[in-house]
Design an enzyme around this catalytic site. Structure first.
Site, PDB file in Angstrom:
ATOM      1  N   HIS A 168      43.081 -57.201 -37.216  1.00 47.74           N
ATOM      2  CA  HIS A 168      41.900 -57.664 -37.940  1.00 47.74           C
ATOM      3  C   HIS A 168      41.038 -58.598 -37.127  1.00 47.74           C
ATOM      4  O   HIS A 168      40.222 -59.353 -37.679  1.00 47.74           O
ATOM      5  CB  HIS A 168      42.318 -58.339 -39.265  1.00 47.74           C
ATOM      6  CG  HIS A 168      42.919 -57.366 -40.243  1.00 47.74           C
ATOM      7  ND1 HIS A 168      43.610 -57.783 -41.373  1.00 47.74           N
ATOM      8  CD2 HIS A 168      42.963 -56.013 -40.253  1.00 47.74           C
ATOM      9  CE1 HIS A 168      44.021 -56.709 -42.041  1.00 47.74           C
ATOM     10  NE2 HIS A 168      43.657 -55.624 -41.376  1.00 47.74           N
ATOM     11  N   GLY A 219      55.631 -62.123 -44.188  1.00 49.81           N
ATOM     12  CA  GLY A 219      54.538 -62.929 -44.723  1.00 49.81           C
ATOM     13  C   GLY A 219      53.294 -62.149 -45.054  1.00 49.81           C
ATOM     14  O   GLY A 219      52.176 -62.627 -44.834  1.00 49.81           O
ATOM     15  N   ASN A 275      59.814 -62.633 -47.028  1.00 49.05           N
ATOM     16  CA  ASN A 275      58.764 -63.132 -47.918  1.00 49.05           C
ATOM     17  C   ASN A 275      59.446 -63.836 -49.083  1.00 49.05           C
ATOM     18  O   ASN A 275      60.395 -63.288 -49.652  1.00 49.05           O
ATOM     19  CB  ASN A 275      57.931 -61.938 -48.446  1.00 49.05           C
ATOM     20  CG  ASN A 275      56.647 -62.369 -49.096  1.00 49.05           C
ATOM     21  OD1 ASN A 275      56.607 -63.392 -49.807  1.00 49.05           O
ATOM     22  ND2 ASN A 275      55.578 -61.626 -48.869  1.00 49.05           N
TER      23      ASN A 275
HETATM   24  N1  APR Z   1      56.745 -67.432 -45.180  1.00 42.87           N
HETATM   25  C1  APR Z   1      56.695 -66.100 -45.435  1.00 42.87           C
HETATM   26  N2  APR Z   1      55.839 -65.552 -46.328  1.00 42.87           N
HETATM   27  C2  APR Z   1      55.023 -66.397 -46.998  1.00 42.87           C
HETATM   28  C3  APR Z   1      55.024 -67.804 -46.785  1.00 42.87           C
HETATM   29  C4  APR Z   1      55.939 -68.310 -45.834  1.00 42.87           C
HETATM   30  N3  APR Z   1      56.019 -69.626 -45.564  1.00 42.87           N
HETATM   31  N4  APR Z   1      54.081 -68.352 -47.605  1.00 42.87           N
HETATM   32  C5  APR Z   1      53.519 -67.331 -48.287  1.00 42.87           C
HETATM   33  N5  APR Z   1      54.088 -66.164 -47.936  1.00 42.87           N
HETATM   34  C6  APR Z   1      53.771 -64.814 -48.392  1.00 42.87           C
HETATM   35  C7  APR Z   1      53.201 -64.715 -49.786  1.00 42.87           C
HETATM   36  O1  APR Z   1      54.252 -64.560 -50.741  1.00 42.87           O
HETATM   37  C8  APR Z   1      52.358 -63.433 -49.685  1.00 42.87           C
HETATM   38  O2  APR Z   1      53.116 -62.285 -50.049  1.00 42.87           O
HETATM   39  O3  APR Z   1      52.756 -64.329 -47.526  1.00 42.87           O
HETATM   40  C9  APR Z   1      52.000 -63.328 -48.207  1.00 42.87           C
HETATM   41  C10 APR Z   1      50.534 -63.573 -47.906  1.00 42.87           C
HETATM   42  O4  APR Z   1      49.795 -62.542 -48.528  1.00 42.87           O
HETATM   43  P1  APR Z   1      48.200 -62.571 -48.437  1.00 42.87           P
HETATM   44  O5  APR Z   1      47.702 -63.934 -48.770  1.00 42.87           O
HETATM   45  O6  APR Z   1      47.706 -61.394 -49.231  1.00 42.87           O
HETATM   46  O7  APR Z   1      47.881 -62.347 -46.890  1.00 42.87           O
HETATM   47  P2  APR Z   1      47.970 -60.992 -46.069  1.00 42.87           P
HETATM   48  O8  APR Z   1      49.042 -60.109 -46.587  1.00 42.87           O
HETATM   49  O9  APR Z   1      48.024 -61.371 -44.636  1.00 42.87           O
HETATM   50  O10 APR Z   1      46.532 -60.322 -46.355  1.00 42.87           O
HETATM   51  C11 APR Z   1      46.232 -59.127 -45.658  1.00 42.87           C
HETATM   52  O11 APR Z   1      43.963 -59.231 -46.469  1.00 42.87           O
HETATM   53  O12 APR Z   1      42.223 -60.656 -46.933  1.00 42.87           O
HETATM   54  C12 APR Z   1      42.673 -59.690 -46.063  1.00 42.87           C
HETATM   55  O13 APR Z   1      42.137 -59.407 -43.796  1.00 42.87           O
HETATM   56  C13 APR Z   1      42.808 -60.270 -44.683  1.00 42.87           C
HETATM   57  O14 APR Z   1      44.555 -59.936 -43.037  1.00 42.87           O
HETATM   58  C14 APR Z   1      44.313 -60.228 -44.409  1.00 42.87           C
HETATM   59  C15 APR Z   1      44.770 -59.094 -45.308  1.00 42.87           C
END
Ligand code: APR
Length: 253
Positions: free
Chosen positions: A118, A186, A212
């Protein structure tokens, strides 16, 4: 929750490991995630900020939002989770990181192969002529800047509706298909095409491990789910793998 003995045994004989990461791995570095209770998308509307129409309609607002995110990210340091993935490279012949994150923390931690699906918030380019603007000074300017061609300069991140960087997804697919063990770390696994990689890996025969604190749509496909934060879980994986290799050496191959 600790890694299983099966995972450690598989890692001890693995030649290729891939780690697919999302915002959760950077949470312990102080970088906000998107969809958790306090996530960015609970406070801001992605369609108003993270897409090209929003930028063309209001470049200054979008630029300011990314400058605010940069201010946090430029101060952030890699955490135990990023560092553990670097440590894994000492123990396993090939470790590839495939990240959805734009914070550059895997590279800063020292991972050898980082596929940024991304983009990277530390880089910019012109929306009109695509000329690159990697000058760090830009990361601190309050006002959106114009390119010599008259276009506006924007962050080098993939906005909703845009294509992923040429070649990046294809490389990620190859790493997923070749992986003996595939970690999904994550990520809420809801944004495609990236979210399709873990399933591609498991269909190609990888042992799929989700790290996660919460379940995700990917959980049902995982061979193993470690309900933990990534820093603690990955540090434990490395510790147990070190002990296993010290006791019995690399098995197989
Ligand atoms: N360790 C592991 N996982 C974690 C932690 C942690 N300390 N804290 C939070 N999480 C988990 C949450 O439970 C959640 O499932 O990380 C995940 C984050 O999910 P999102 O906020 O949706 O982020 P992501 O999956 O990276 O989003 C994907 O969406 O907005 C777009 O382009 C953006 O790259 C991003 C994509």
């Amino acid at each position: 929750m600790s890694p299983s003995q099966e995972l450690i045994d598989r890692l001890a004989s693995a030649r290729r490991v891939a780690a697919f990461t999302g915002a959760g791995i950077s949470a312990e570095s102080g970088v906000a995630t998107f969809r958790a209770q306090d996530g960015l998308w609970t406070r801001f509307k992605p369609e108003e900020l993270a897409n090209v129409d929003a930028f063309l309609a209001n470049p200054q607002m979008v630029w300011e939002w990314y400058q605010a995110r940069r201010a946090v990210i430029l101060e952030a340091e890699p955490n135990a989770g990023h560092r553990a993935l670097v440590e894994l490279e000492r123990l396993i012949p090939s470790v590839s990181v495939i990240t959805q994150n734009i914070d550059g923390l895997h590279t800063a931690a020292g991972s050898s192969e980082v596929i940024e699906l991304h983009g990277n918030i530390r880089r910019n380019y012109c929306q009109q002529c695509r000329r690159r603007y990697d000058d760090e000074a830009l990361l601190h300017l309050k006002a959106v800047q114009a390119c010599e061609c008259g276009g506006k300069i924007r962050p080098d991140v993939v906005w909703f509706g845009e294509n992923l960087p040429a070649g990046a997804f294809e490389r990620a697919e190859h790493r997923a298909e070749a992986a003996d063990v595939f970690f999904s770390i994550g990520t809420s696994a809801v944004v495609y095409p990236a979210a399709g990689l873990p399933v591609l890996a498991v269909q190609a025969g990888a042992y799929l491990v989700e790290i996660n604190p919460e379940a995700t749509p990917l959980t049902r496909y995982a061979n193993e789910s470690i309900r933990s934060t990534s820093g603690a879980a990955l540090a434990e994986v490395v510790l147990q793998l070190c002990n296993r290799l010290a006791a019995g050496g690399r098995s197989g191959n």
